[in-house]
Scaffold this active site. Structure first.
Site, PDB file in Angstrom:
ATOM      1  N   LYS A 190       0.842  -1.208   0.000  1.00 43.74           N
ATOM      2  CA  LYS A 190       0.000   0.000   0.000  1.00 43.74           C
ATOM      3  C   LYS A 190       0.881   1.263   0.000  1.00 43.74           C
ATOM      4  O   LYS A 190       0.690   2.157  -0.815  1.00 43.74           O
ATOM      5  CB  LYS A 190      -0.926   0.015   1.237  1.00 43.74           C
ATOM      6  CG  LYS A 190      -1.799  -1.222   1.374  1.00 43.74           C
ATOM      7  CD  LYS A 190      -2.704  -1.150   2.576  1.00 43.74           C
ATOM      8  CE  LYS A 190      -2.003  -1.192   3.917  1.00 43.74           C
ATOM      9  NZ  LYS A 190      -1.322  -2.467   4.242  1.00 43.74           N
ATOM     10  N   ARG A 200     -10.062   0.041   8.823  1.00 44.47           N
ATOM     11  CA  ARG A 200      -9.462  -1.244   9.165  1.00 44.47           C
ATOM     12  C   ARG A 200     -10.452  -2.194   9.812  1.00 44.47           C
ATOM     13  O   ARG A 200     -10.089  -3.279  10.220  1.00 44.47           O
ATOM     14  CB  ARG A 200      -8.319  -1.005  10.127  1.00 44.47           C
ATOM     15  CG  ARG A 200      -6.977  -1.328   9.517  1.00 44.47           C
ATOM     16  CD  ARG A 200      -5.932  -0.958  10.531  1.00 44.47           C
ATOM     17  NE  ARG A 200      -4.720  -1.656  10.325  1.00 44.47           N
ATOM     18  CZ  ARG A 200      -3.701  -1.164   9.637  1.00 44.47           C
ATOM     19  NH1 ARG A 200      -3.784  -0.006   9.056  1.00 44.47           N
ATOM     20  NH2 ARG A 200      -2.601  -1.869   9.538  1.00 44.47           N
ATOM     21  N   ARG A 217      11.896  -5.412   4.930  1.00 44.85           N
ATOM     22  CA  ARG A 217      11.569  -4.006   4.624  1.00 44.85           C
ATOM     23  C   ARG A 217      12.527  -3.045   5.327  1.00 44.85           C
ATOM     24  O   ARG A 217      12.889  -3.231   6.470  1.00 44.85           O
ATOM     25  CB  ARG A 217      10.145  -3.698   5.069  1.00 44.85           C
ATOM     26  CG  ARG A 217       9.827  -2.201   4.975  1.00 44.85           C
ATOM     27  CD  ARG A 217       8.382  -1.893   5.019  1.00 44.85           C
ATOM     28  NE  ARG A 217       7.727  -2.333   6.229  1.00 44.85           N
ATOM     29  CZ  ARG A 217       6.430  -2.165   6.451  1.00 44.85           C
ATOM     30  NH1 ARG A 217       5.672  -1.604   5.516  1.00 44.85           N
ATOM     31  NH2 ARG A 217       5.891  -2.572   7.569  1.00 44.85           N
ATOM     32  N   ARG A 242      11.226  -1.091  10.826  1.00 42.09           N
ATOM     33  CA  ARG A 242      10.133  -0.769  11.755  1.00 42.09           C
ATOM     34  C   ARG A 242      10.085  -1.772  12.897  1.00 42.09           C
ATOM     35  O   ARG A 242      10.256  -2.980  12.661  1.00 42.09           O
ATOM     36  CB  ARG A 242       8.810  -0.801  10.972  1.00 42.09           C
ATOM     37  CG  ARG A 242       8.192   0.569  10.823  1.00 42.09           C
ATOM     38  CD  ARG A 242       7.093   0.600   9.844  1.00 42.09           C
ATOM     39  NE  ARG A 242       5.921  -0.191  10.211  1.00 42.09           N
ATOM     40  CZ  ARG A 242       4.797  -0.228   9.517  1.00 42.09           C
ATOM     41  NH1 ARG A 242       4.689   0.500   8.412  1.00 42.09           N
ATOM     42  NH2 ARG A 242       3.783  -0.961   9.908  1.00 42.09           N
ATOM     43  N   ARG A 253      -0.150  -9.158  13.411  1.00 40.06           N
ATOM     44  CA  ARG A 253      -0.764  -8.175  12.492  1.00 40.06           C
ATOM     45  C   ARG A 253      -1.566  -8.907  11.414  1.00 40.06           C
ATOM     46  O   ARG A 253      -2.649  -8.466  11.036  1.00 40.06           O
ATOM     47  CB  ARG A 253       0.319  -7.296  11.861  1.00 40.06           C
ATOM     48  CG  ARG A 253       0.865  -6.265  12.847  1.00 40.06           C
ATOM     49  CD  ARG A 253       2.184  -5.677  12.391  1.00 40.06           C
ATOM     50  NE  ARG A 253       2.105  -4.935  11.150  1.00 40.06           N
ATOM     51  CZ  ARG A 253       3.163  -4.655  10.393  1.00 40.06           C
ATOM     52  NH1 ARG A 253       4.372  -5.042  10.747  1.00 40.06           N
ATOM     53  NH2 ARG A 253       2.997  -3.973   9.271  1.00 40.06           N
TER      54      ARG A 253
HETATM   55  P1  AP5 Z   1       4.836  -1.642   1.900  1.00 38.38           P
HETATM   56  O1  AP5 Z   1       4.452  -0.867   0.700  1.00 38.38           O
HETATM   57  O2  AP5 Z   1       5.631  -0.943   2.956  1.00 38.38           O
HETATM   58  O3  AP5 Z   1       3.546  -2.380   2.525  1.00 38.38           O
HETATM   59  P2  AP5 Z   1       2.257  -1.812   3.216  1.00 38.38           P
HETATM   60  O4  AP5 Z   1       1.079  -2.485   2.607  1.00 38.38           O
HETATM   61  O5  AP5 Z   1       2.270  -0.312   3.226  1.00 38.38           O
HETATM   62  O6  AP5 Z   1       2.488  -2.432   4.675  1.00 38.38           O
HETATM   63  P3  AP5 Z   1       2.400  -1.798   6.121  1.00 38.38           P
HETATM   64  O7  AP5 Z   1       3.209  -2.726   7.003  1.00 38.38           O
HETATM   65  O8  AP5 Z   1       2.786  -0.367   6.158  1.00 38.38           O
HETATM   66  O9  AP5 Z   1       0.900  -1.964   6.413  1.00 38.38           O
HETATM   67  P4  AP5 Z   1       0.194  -2.017   7.726  1.00 38.38           P
HETATM   68  O10 AP5 Z   1      -1.182  -1.821   7.283  1.00 38.38           O
HETATM   69  O11 AP5 Z   1       0.443  -3.207   8.572  1.00 38.38           O
HETATM   70  O12 AP5 Z   1       0.890  -0.841   8.588  1.00 38.38           O
HETATM   71  P5  AP5 Z   1       0.364   0.562   9.091  1.00 38.38           P
HETATM   72  O13 AP5 Z   1       1.517   1.469   9.141  1.00 38.38           O
HETATM   73  O14 AP5 Z   1      -0.858   0.978   8.345  1.00 38.38           O
HETATM   74  O15 AP5 Z   1       5.653  -2.937   1.403  1.00 38.38           O
HETATM   75  C1  AP5 Z   1       6.179  -3.871   2.317  1.00 38.38           C
HETATM   76  C2  AP5 Z   1       7.567  -4.362   1.832  1.00 38.38           C
HETATM   77  O16 AP5 Z   1       7.404  -5.085   0.621  1.00 38.38           O
HETATM   78  C3  AP5 Z   1       8.565  -3.239   1.512  1.00 38.38           C
HETATM   79  O17 AP5 Z   1       9.838  -3.670   1.866  1.00 38.38           O
HETATM   80  C4  AP5 Z   1       8.467  -3.061  -0.017  1.00 38.38           C
HETATM   81  O18 AP5 Z   1       9.666  -2.595  -0.587  1.00 38.38           O
HETATM   82  C5  AP5 Z   1       8.145  -4.488  -0.455  1.00 38.38           C
HETATM   83  N1  AP5 Z   1       7.276  -4.551  -1.639  1.00 38.38           N
HETATM   84  C6  AP5 Z   1       6.200  -3.772  -1.918  1.00 38.38           C
HETATM   85  N2  AP5 Z   1       5.639  -4.148  -3.080  1.00 38.38           N
HETATM   86  C7  AP5 Z   1       6.371  -5.219  -3.532  1.00 38.38           C
HETATM   87  C8  AP5 Z   1       6.291  -6.061  -4.674  1.00 38.38           C
HETATM   88  N3  AP5 Z   1       5.333  -5.904  -5.610  1.00 38.38           N
HETATM   89  N4  AP5 Z   1       7.198  -7.052  -4.801  1.00 38.38           N
HETATM   90  C9  AP5 Z   1       8.167  -7.234  -3.871  1.00 38.38           C
HETATM   91  N5  AP5 Z   1       8.309  -6.469  -2.766  1.00 38.38           N
HETATM   92  C10 AP5 Z   1       7.412  -5.466  -2.598  1.00 38.38           C
HETATM   93  O19 AP5 Z   1      -0.133   0.199  10.569  1.00 38.38           O
HETATM   94  C11 AP5 Z   1       0.775  -0.078  11.618  1.00 38.38           C
HETATM   95  C12 AP5 Z   1       0.016  -0.171  12.934  1.00 38.38           C
HETATM   96  O20 AP5 Z   1      -0.645   1.073  13.231  1.00 38.38           O
HETATM   97  C13 AP5 Z   1      -1.131  -1.215  12.967  1.00 38.38           C
HETATM   98  O21 AP5 Z   1      -0.651  -2.502  13.291  1.00 38.38           O
HETATM   99  C14 AP5 Z   1      -2.039  -0.622  14.047  1.00 38.38           C
HETATM  100  O22 AP5 Z   1      -1.549  -0.897  15.349  1.00 38.38           O
HETATM  101  C15 AP5 Z   1      -1.935   0.881  13.811  1.00 38.38           C
HETATM  102  N6  AP5 Z   1      -2.961   1.386  12.876  1.00 38.38           N
HETATM  103  C16 AP5 Z   1      -2.746   1.949  11.643  1.00 38.38           C
HETATM  104  N7  AP5 Z   1      -3.909   2.299  11.069  1.00 38.38           N
HETATM  105  C17 AP5 Z   1      -4.886   1.942  11.958  1.00 38.38           C
HETATM  106  C18 AP5 Z   1      -6.302   2.032  11.921  1.00 38.38           C
HETATM  107  N8  AP5 Z   1      -6.948   2.526  10.852  1.00 38.38           N
HETATM  108  N9  AP5 Z   1      -7.003   1.565  12.973  1.00 38.38           N
HETATM  109  C19 AP5 Z   1      -6.369   1.052  14.065  1.00 38.38           C
HETATM  110  N10 AP5 Z   1      -5.019   0.936  14.157  1.00 38.38           N
HETATM  111  C20 AP5 Z   1      -4.290   1.378  13.113  1.00 38.38           C
END
Ligand code: AP5
Length: 218
Positions: A18, A93, A132, A165, A176
């Site tokens: 994402k 979410r 990552r 991270r 997660r």
């Molecule tokens: P990346 O693009 O970083 O993945 P992402 O989908 O953004 O993953 P996140 O870990 O950021 O998502 P998340 O939803 O768990 O975290 P968030 O910060 O929202 O790609 C991942 C890796 O793969 C990278 O190394 C990249 O280079 C590689 N990659 C990408 N595309 C690729 C491809 N096609 N091929 C190969 N490699 C590839 O949330 C974190 C925490 O915050 C949650 O656990 C929760 O506690 C809290 N939180 C956030 N939002 C909420 C909410 N709305 N409600 C409640 N709690 C929340």
């Protein structure tokens, strides 16, 4: 689709890509990315009350309570840079957040145009998250194998230092993913019923996934 209609949700499990894909969409459509995870991490860095409250949930991979998140998103979506569109990343979410988002958009007289759901196997997600690396300065994501920076530990784009991270360690990643399957994936049906859900294969290279997303948004 024109710019003023670009109200998009990038949806998917942790590590689906994402954040990676949002960076391309920002540049292509000149609209902001609203990542709830990034906003929370920024608050933790600054030591705000919100950051302090969110910390224990994020460190264990649980969802931060909705009342904190919903107000935060409403405030951000009300800012003027979102008027010509936005990319929501990591929100909603669960169904409660999706219903709240509907209410926010009604109040702002806005409509969602597309929910792009990136579909990737769990096994691959674990590999992606464990390798990552993220830029401390500009937030771009790299991967030590799949998407490495030219110089190890340094961002290609701004020269910033890359870090891992804290919630990318294996035990937290597994939690997660469990939270995603139990609570977050219900959002898919919510938007399927509204006929704005587009499921996109998130396997393959970053460029391949980007082309698939652009095809949907054409
Ligand atoms: P990346 O693009 O970083 O993945 P992402 O989908 O953004 O993953 P996140 O870990 O950021 O998502 P998340 O939803 O768990 O975290 P968030 O910060 O929202 O790609 C991942 C890796 O793969 C990278 O190394 C990249 O280079 C590689 N990659 C990408 N595309 C690729 C491809 N096609 N091929 C190969 N490699 C590839 O949330 C974190 C925490 O915050 C949650 O656990 C929760 O506690 C809290 N939180 C956030 N939002 C909420 C909410 N709305 N409600 C409640 N709690 C929340």
């Amino acid at each position: 689709m024109t710019n003023d209609m670009m109200n998009i949700i990038l949806f998917g499990p942790p590590g689906a890509g994402k954040g990676t894909q949002a960076k391309f969409l920002i540049e292509k459509f000149f609209i902001p990315q609203i990542s709830t995870g990034d906003i929370l991490r920024e608050n933790r860095k600054k030591g705000t009350e919100l950051g302090k409250e969110a910390e224990k949930y994020m460190e264990s991979g649980e969802l931060v309570p909705a009342d904190l998140i919903n107000r935060m998103v409403e405030k951000r979506l009300s800012q003027s840079d979102c008027e010509s569109g936005f990319i929501l990343d990591g929100y909603p979410r669960n169904t409660e957040q999706a219903i709240y988002l509907d209410d926010i958009l009604k109040r702002l007289n806005r409509k969602l145009k597309a929910v792009i759901s990136l579909v990737v196997d769990d096994e691959k997600l674990i590999k992606r998250l464990s390798g990552r690396r993220i830029c401390k300065q500009c937030g771009i994501s790299y991967h030590v194998i799949f998407n490495p920076s030219k110089q190890e530990g340094i961002c290609d784009s701004c020269g910033g230092e890359l870090y891992t991270r804290s919630d990318d360690q294996e035990s937290t990643v597994k939690n997660r993913l469990r939270v995603y399957h139990e609570q977050t994936s219900t959002v898919i049906e919510f938007y399927r019923n509204k006929n704005i859900l587009f499921e996109v294969d998130g396997n393959g290279s970053v460029d391949e996934v980007r082309s698939r997303i652009l095809e949907v948004l054409k």
